[in-house]
Design an enzyme around this catalytic site. Sequence first.
Site, PDB file in Angstrom:
ATOM      1  N   SER A 701       0.806  -1.223   0.000  1.00 19.84           N
ATOM      2  CA  SER A 701       0.000   0.000   0.000  1.00 19.84           C
ATOM      3  C   SER A 701       0.838   1.271   0.000  1.00 19.84           C
ATOM      4  O   SER A 701       0.290   2.369  -0.048  1.00 19.84           O
ATOM      5  CB  SER A 701      -0.948   0.002   1.202  1.00 19.84           C
ATOM      6  OG  SER A 701      -0.230  -0.035   2.409  1.00 19.84           O
ATOM      7  N   LYS A 744      -6.046   3.355   8.803  1.00 18.88           N
ATOM      8  CA  LYS A 744      -5.121   4.312   8.183  1.00 18.88           C
ATOM      9  C   LYS A 744      -5.691   5.716   8.172  1.00 18.88           C
ATOM     10  O   LYS A 744      -4.988   6.697   8.464  1.00 18.88           O
ATOM     11  CB  LYS A 744      -4.802   3.858   6.759  1.00 18.88           C
ATOM     12  CG  LYS A 744      -4.009   2.563   6.688  1.00 18.88           C
ATOM     13  CD  LYS A 744      -3.809   2.101   5.263  1.00 18.88           C
ATOM     14  CE  LYS A 744      -3.033   0.791   5.213  1.00 18.88           C
ATOM     15  NZ  LYS A 744      -2.847   0.294   3.841  1.00 18.88           N
TER      16      LYS A 744
END
Length: 816
Positions: A701, A744
């Site tokens: 990511s 996140k």
Amino acid sequence: MGLAHPRRMPERRSLPVLSLRDTVLYPGITTPITVGRLKTLRAVEAALRAEGEEKRLFAVAQRDAAEEPTTEGLYQVGVVARITQVQRFGAGLQINLTCESRATALRYTEAEGVIRAVTVDLLDLPALAGNTSTTEEALAREVRDQAVIYGRRRGAPEEVLRQFVSAIHDGDDLVNHIAFYLDLETSEKQALLETLSNDQRLERLNEHLHRHIGIAEAQERIRSSVEEELGERQRELYLREQLRAIQKELGESDDEATADRLEQRIEKAGLPAEAAVEVRRELGRLKRMGRETSPEAQQLTSWLEWVADLPWNARTADHVDLEEARRILDDEHFGLEDVKDRVLEFLAVRKLRVDQATDDDERSRAISRGPVLLFLGPPGTGKTSIAESIAHALGRKYVRVALGGARDEADIRGHRRTYVGALPGRILAGMKRVGSKNPVVVLDEIDKLGSSYQGDPAAALLEVLDPAQNHGFVDHYLGLPFDLSEVLFVCTANLRDGIPGPLFDRMETITFAGYTEFEKHEIARRYLLPRQIDENGLRKEQLAVSDPALRELITSYTREAGVRQLERSIGALARKAARRIATHEIDKAEISSPVSVRNLLGRSLVRPEKRLTRDAAGVATGMYYTPMGGDIMHVEATVMPGKGDFILTGQLGDVMKESGRAALSYARAHAGGLGIPTRRLQGHDVHLHVPAGAVPKDGPSAGVPIAVALVSALSGRPTRSDVAMTGEITLRGMVLPIGGVKEKVLGAHRAGVPEIILPAENEVDLEDLPEDVRRSLQFHFVEHLDQAIALCLRARPVRAEIAEDDEAPRPYARAS
């Protein structure tokens, strides 16, 4: 031969005589003496009455300990000792003597029952002029070594012995202390006392030590030989016969009564027919053995007791009231609305299945069907406590089985009965502890299971967690099928990666995300602060913490997805207040501002990552997820003259390295459209670094922030500091979806980043975010890397040489 030092005339003095039996005292020794005989009592009283001699007496050994003390039965050489303490008990005294010097009795007299001696001190022979005798030094070293060996043979610690003998430097004092504690005959000790030459005293003591060491070694050999001849088996039988005789004298139950008692308990347990046949056979074997002294009988008795103690038919009645369950969950936990809804759905399904059952068999099957719940999320987010609330709502018993670090299959299935010290596994041990067939069993930290040569405990859990198999779970120790189908299993874990695939396939996942600052504040106000006030001995009115102070704790002293560190910080405040209240400095503690928090706790040791304060070229803000929650990271890239190498640093894993190479390849392939001068790609090294170099990092990511940082460094265009991004990239520049969006985004929100770039396919994950977080952030969803670059990079380069480069093409961008 050197001249002797001149002697002074010895001083005569008349002292009461303390006659000693079976002991000899030496100068420098301080020891307690018990006085009970008439003459010795009178001698002590005479010494205590004396003024000029300061409570001194002449302590000398008797030649024959069995006789009463007489002037003829005493040795001539003794010690002058001072009485330092006197304590009465019964008809006698206990005195502490400090022995000062050797002395000889010139004559003894006896009057009024008190023996007195006219004594003079014995002065040692003077040393020869010059250095200390090397023979004496060698003998002293040998005596020290032999004393340590002898003391070790007698069971004393070697370090203590060496410290004791090393602290005595004078050879005469060394002989006095060792001879006093050595087990010698009275005549041998007296001979050492009467010997004046240090060399001779050391030599004699050395001979005694060697002799006693030899005796101790012989005793040890004899004892070992006798123990081997006796044999462990005979010794055990002898001790068991003694135990049997003692039990008989005490009127305790014999073996037959033990077997009968076990039989009654097993009948009451209500075993299934198949298991009952095996248990009756084993019970018959125990009765035929006739006595319980053999190891096999003891092993069989222990097994039968386990069988009798297990809850074969004992269960608690379920009372599923959904409104009550909602109230319990809301009272005990704040937030976690998605989790609570899923738990209530789970309880509702079980309630409908049970209500529709027409008989006990259908009801049992209805209870046994249903998913095994897996609570997945960071530490401190309430996974274990939610499971406990489920047990509370159902009215069931609660069992917690900690699996963290378990590496042995026997932890789950137990050991076989043939092994010494065999026990059932943790599952059946928990069932026995709560005495219920249908508890809520929490398998905690299931992702921390290990494996070793003893087996894989995760594989053993496959049968436990499979509703189609666990109705006949067989523990290795029990050896009988035990029904686990009515048990409600709840597993907890921090990371999905640590759970084997077949095991994960048997569970239904409920995700626990990190708390927002608002939720942490409410949890601290409602639950943590009252609990810490109570645990630290305070009353509610004695500690007041304001909302700004709580917010300071949350933002500056903790950095976590859960609330454990927050509770510890609140506990630290409560302890500070408790100390000041306990010392009567204050009656009530009021912590009303962030300054008050800093004054009590000092500077914060937590240094959370924060957003950049200004735009900079070659720096992009990424987002990542750990078991502790989400956070941001800064990806740095720089370009420098070189050979065209690509350098990757910062403890990057293989996946992140591959993302870096893919991003650089994309930048080189599309340099013209990205505004990268051609000469920046030739003869230059590119260095990519992710700070916190000691922390390992990996995952796909980080592809988007790596690509943005590289393009920014190569083109010289600054990256916006108010944007955080995440996403996996391909060589074609496509942005692929990633996981952990909620964690996140919450991490970026805590760091103060106002805009977020996410893959377009992750737009649906925003539903998991709290409404207040969604409203406070601006989201951009991208499908291609060009869109992210257009959103993040400023239009003009920051360096003049790049801006004025004629070869630099005009950049283009495709925004969403």
